[in-house]
Design a protein around this motif. Sequence first.
Motif, PDB file in Angstrom:
ATOM      1  N   ASN A  74      26.212  20.838  36.074  1.00  0.00           N
ATOM      2  CA  ASN A  74      25.592  19.842  36.934  1.00  0.00           C
ATOM      3  C   ASN A  74      26.324  19.602  38.248  1.00  0.00           C
ATOM      4  OD1 ASN A  74      23.674  19.533  34.956  1.00  0.00           O
ATOM      5  ND2 ASN A  74      24.596  17.695  34.087  1.00  0.00           N
ATOM      6  N   ASN A  75      26.794  20.655  38.873  1.00  0.00           N
ATOM      7  CA  ASN A  75      27.253  20.544  40.255  1.00  0.00           C
ATOM      8  C   ASN A  75      26.980  21.881  40.940  1.00  0.00           C
ATOM      9  OD1 ASN A  75      29.656  22.278  40.192  1.00  0.00           O
ATOM     10  ND2 ASN A  75      30.678  20.637  39.063  1.00  0.00           N
ATOM     11  N   GLU A  76      27.002  21.870  42.244  1.00  0.00           N
ATOM     12  CA  GLU A  76      26.585  23.049  43.010  1.00  0.00           C
ATOM     13  C   GLU A  76      27.426  24.282  42.699  1.00  0.00           C
ATOM     14  OE1 GLU A  76      25.688  24.403  47.624  1.00  0.00           O
ATOM     15  OE2 GLU A  76      26.912  22.620  47.252  1.00  0.00           O
ATOM     16  N   PHE A  77      28.756  24.123  42.624  1.00  0.00           N
ATOM     17  CA  PHE A  77      29.623  25.269  42.359  1.00  0.00           C
ATOM     18  C   PHE A  77      29.312  25.901  41.002  1.00  0.00           C
ATOM     19  CE2 PHE A  77      33.553  26.765  40.267  1.00  0.00           C
ATOM     20  CZ  PHE A  77      33.704  27.951  40.983  1.00  0.00           C
ATOM     21  N   LEU A  78      29.241  25.091  39.963  1.00  0.00           N
ATOM     22  CA  LEU A  78      28.974  25.639  38.629  1.00  0.00           C
ATOM     23  C   LEU A  78      27.580  26.261  38.553  1.00  0.00           C
ATOM     24  CD1 LEU A  78      30.512  22.852  36.356  1.00  0.00           C
ATOM     25  CD2 LEU A  78      31.530  25.045  37.012  1.00  0.00           C
ATOM     26  N   ALA A  79      26.597  25.583  39.119  1.00  0.00           N
ATOM     27  CA  ALA A  79      25.214  26.069  39.054  1.00  0.00           C
ATOM     28  C   ALA A  79      25.010  27.351  39.858  1.00  0.00           C
ATOM     29  CB  ALA A  79      24.259  24.987  39.554  1.00  0.00           C
ATOM     30  N   LEU A  80      25.806  27.549  40.889  1.00  0.00           N
ATOM     31  CA  LEU A  80      25.635  28.729  41.730  1.00  0.00           C
ATOM     32  C   LEU A  80      26.624  29.840  41.398  1.00  0.00           C
ATOM     33  CD1 LEU A  80      24.111  29.940  44.183  1.00  0.00           C
ATOM     34  CD2 LEU A  80      25.938  29.003  45.617  1.00  0.00           C
ATOM     35  N   GLU A  81      27.918  29.491  41.220  1.00  0.00           N
ATOM     36  CA  GLU A  81      28.954  30.520  41.185  1.00  0.00           C
ATOM     37  C   GLU A  81      29.739  30.687  39.889  1.00  0.00           C
ATOM     38  OE1 GLU A  81      31.399  30.899  44.765  1.00  0.00           O
ATOM     39  OE2 GLU A  81      30.303  29.180  45.566  1.00  0.00           O
ATOM     40  N   ALA A  82      29.721  29.699  39.005  1.00  0.00           N
ATOM     41  CA  ALA A  82      30.587  29.798  37.820  1.00  0.00           C
ATOM     42  C   ALA A  82      29.818  29.893  36.507  1.00  0.00           C
ATOM     43  CB  ALA A  82      31.557  28.622  37.772  1.00  0.00           C
ATOM     44  N   GLY A  83      28.730  29.168  36.385  1.00  0.00           N
ATOM     45  CA  GLY A  83      27.942  29.230  35.156  1.00  0.00           C
ATOM     46  C   GLY A  83      28.550  28.448  34.015  1.00  0.00           C
ATOM     47  N   HIS A  84      27.969  28.642  32.826  1.00  0.00           N
ATOM     48  CA  HIS A  84      28.386  27.914  31.633  1.00  0.00           C
ATOM     49  C   HIS A  84      29.619  28.502  30.953  1.00  0.00           C
ATOM     50  CE1 HIS A  84      24.114  26.477  31.660  1.00  0.00           C
ATOM     51  NE2 HIS A  84      24.667  25.383  31.147  1.00  0.00           N
ATOM     52  N   ILE A  85      29.723  29.820  30.946  1.00  0.00           N
ATOM     53  CA  ILE A  85      30.757  30.473  30.137  1.00  0.00           C
ATOM     54  C   ILE A  85      31.613  31.391  31.004  1.00  0.00           C
ATOM     55  CG2 ILE A  85      31.188  32.068  28.213  1.00  0.00           C
ATOM     56  CD1 ILE A  85      28.598  31.078  26.930  1.00  0.00           C
ATOM     57  N   GLY A  86      32.921  31.281  30.806  1.00  0.00           N
ATOM     58  CA  GLY A  86      33.871  32.198  31.421  1.00  0.00           C
ATOM     59  C   GLY A  86      34.844  32.659  30.353  1.00  0.00           C
ATOM     60  N   TYR A  87      35.277  33.886  30.438  1.00  0.00           N
ATOM     61  CA  TYR A  87      36.208  34.389  29.422  1.00  0.00           C
ATOM     62  C   TYR A  87      37.151  35.411  30.036  1.00  0.00           C
ATOM     63  CZ  TYR A  87      32.751  38.139  29.352  1.00  0.00           C
ATOM     64  OH  TYR A  87      31.892  39.137  29.737  1.00  0.00           O
ATOM     65  N   ASP A  88      38.290  35.575  29.379  1.00  0.00           N
ATOM     66  CA  ASP A  88      39.302  36.557  29.769  1.00  0.00           C
ATOM     67  C   ASP A  88      39.750  37.283  28.504  1.00  0.00           C
ATOM     68  OD1 ASP A  88      39.511  35.472  32.468  1.00  0.00           O
ATOM     69  OD2 ASP A  88      40.697  33.861  31.598  1.00  0.00           O
ATOM     70  N   ILE A  89      39.912  38.572  28.609  1.00  0.00           N
ATOM     71  CA  ILE A  89      40.488  39.369  27.519  1.00  0.00           C
ATOM     72  C   ILE A  89      41.893  39.775  27.966  1.00  0.00           C
ATOM     73  CG2 ILE A  89      40.294  41.482  26.134  1.00  0.00           C
ATOM     74  CD1 ILE A  89      38.138  39.352  25.522  1.00  0.00           C
ATOM     75  N   ALA A  90      42.860  39.628  27.061  1.00  0.00           N
ATOM     76  CA  ALA A  90      44.236  40.016  27.373  1.00  0.00           C
ATOM     77  C   ALA A  90      44.259  41.482  27.791  1.00  0.00           C
ATOM     78  CB  ALA A  90      45.128  39.788  26.158  1.00  0.00           C
ATOM     79  N   PRO A  91      45.035  41.811  28.817  1.00  0.00           N
ATOM     80  CA  PRO A  91      45.036  43.184  29.343  1.00  0.00           C
ATOM     81  C   PRO A  91      45.217  44.272  28.285  1.00  0.00           C
ATOM     82  CG  PRO A  91      46.267  41.758  30.808  1.00  0.00           C
ATOM     83  CD  PRO A  91      45.927  40.931  29.594  1.00  0.00           C
ATOM     84  N   SER A  92      46.101  44.074  27.330  1.00  0.00           N
ATOM     85  CA  SER A  92      46.356  45.112  26.315  1.00  0.00           C
ATOM     86  C   SER A  92      45.204  45.310  25.344  1.00  0.00           C
ATOM     87  CB  SER A  92      47.622  44.775  25.518  1.00  0.00           C
ATOM     88  OG  SER A  92      48.746  44.848  26.354  1.00  0.00           O
ATOM     89  N   PHE A  93      44.254  44.369  25.333  1.00  0.00           N
ATOM     90  CA  PHE A  93      43.145  44.458  24.385  1.00  0.00           C
ATOM     91  C   PHE A  93      41.820  44.816  25.053  1.00  0.00           C
ATOM     92  CE2 PHE A  93      46.240  41.682  22.272  1.00  0.00           C
ATOM     93  CZ  PHE A  93      46.369  42.358  21.070  1.00  0.00           C
ATOM     94  N   ARG A  94      41.850  45.077  26.345  1.00  0.00           N
ATOM     95  CA  ARG A  94      40.612  45.409  27.063  1.00  0.00           C
ATOM     96  C   ARG A  94      40.107  46.794  26.677  1.00  0.00           C
ATOM     97  NH1 ARG A  94      42.867  43.027  32.776  1.00  0.00           N
ATOM     98  NH2 ARG A  94      42.769  40.835  32.132  1.00  0.00           N
ATOM     99  N   ARG A  95      38.814  46.988  26.889  1.00  0.00           N
ATOM    100  CA  ARG A  95      38.126  48.262  26.630  1.00  0.00           C
ATOM    101  C   ARG A  95      38.099  48.626  25.143  1.00  0.00           C
ATOM    102  NH1 ARG A  95      39.532  48.118  31.558  1.00  0.00           N
ATOM    103  NH2 ARG A  95      38.871  49.378  33.280  1.00  0.00           N
ATOM    104  N   ASN A  96      38.081  47.570  24.309  1.00  0.00           N
ATOM    105  CA  ASN A  96      37.996  47.771  22.863  1.00  0.00           C
ATOM    106  C   ASN A  96      36.843  46.993  22.245  1.00  0.00           C
ATOM    107  OD1 ASN A  96      40.379  49.458  22.200  1.00  0.00           O
ATOM    108  ND2 ASN A  96      41.485  47.762  23.142  1.00  0.00           N
ATOM    109  N   GLY A  97      35.943  46.486  23.074  1.00  0.00           N
ATOM    110  CA  GLY A  97      34.782  45.757  22.571  1.00  0.00           C
ATOM    111  C   GLY A  97      35.017  44.269  22.372  1.00  0.00           C
ATOM    112  N   TYR A  98      36.207  43.769  22.703  1.00  0.00           N
ATOM    113  CA  TYR A  98      36.490  42.354  22.486  1.00  0.00           C
ATOM    114  C   TYR A  98      35.722  41.449  23.449  1.00  0.00           C
ATOM    115  CZ  TYR A  98      40.178  44.077  19.459  1.00  0.00           C
ATOM    116  OH  TYR A  98      40.870  44.721  18.474  1.00  0.00           O
ATOM    117  N   GLY A  99      35.414  41.938  24.636  1.00  0.00           N
ATOM    118  CA  GLY A  99      34.606  41.153  25.570  1.00  0.00           C
ATOM    119  C   GLY A  99      33.236  40.875  24.995  1.00  0.00           C
ATOM    120  N   THR A 100      32.625  41.892  24.417  1.00  0.00           N
ATOM    121  CA  THR A 100      31.315  41.722  23.786  1.00  0.00           C
ATOM    122  C   THR A 100      31.417  40.752  22.617  1.00  0.00           C
ATOM    123  OG1 THR A 100      30.659  43.939  24.473  1.00  0.00           O
ATOM    124  CG2 THR A 100      29.418  42.956  22.658  1.00  0.00           C
TER     125      THR A 100
END
Length: 171
Positions: free
Chosen positions: A85-111
């Motif tokens: 319910n503010n312009e920044f979130l509604a336009l640029e950030a959305g509801h969900i944000g996530y980070d995968i630890a660098p050593s665990f990337r490209r293993n399907g954990y993002g999905t």
Amino acid sequence: MELVVPSLELKSAFFDFFEDYAANDIGNIESYLLEKEDFSSYIQSLTDESNGINLREGYVPCSHFWLINVNQSILGVVRIRHNINNEFLALEAGHIGYDIAPSFRRNGYGTSILKLALTKAKELGLNRVLLIADEDNVASRKIIESNGGKFENIIMGKVFPDPSARYWVCC
């Protein structure tokens, strides 16, 4: 794997997560610097934010979860905003944000983290969520699409100046 609420009991695992960023993705470590300095205050701030207490200006209630494996290692973090319910979130950030630890990337954990986050979003009363990825971040866009994301458009933000792809996902 499961999503858990951040806790003091996972301090060692969080520090390992932090060190992974320090060694492998220093460009994105800044969001975790203060957390390492005063871990108990960090956990309290996440709890407060989940409950809509002591929110900074422009912030909305936001639930935080850590993706852990059977070894209690933190593979990633996810933030689920209860509203946009503010312009920044509604336009640029959305509801969900996530980070995968660098050593665990490209293993399907993002999905996996997004799939689990969509279940948590549903529990929070959200039926449909907005997810945003950099237009050129093919990996993130594939994660969103594999979780049912329906492409809306490409936008140029005010805070983040690079083109972003917007998706809606049913929970």
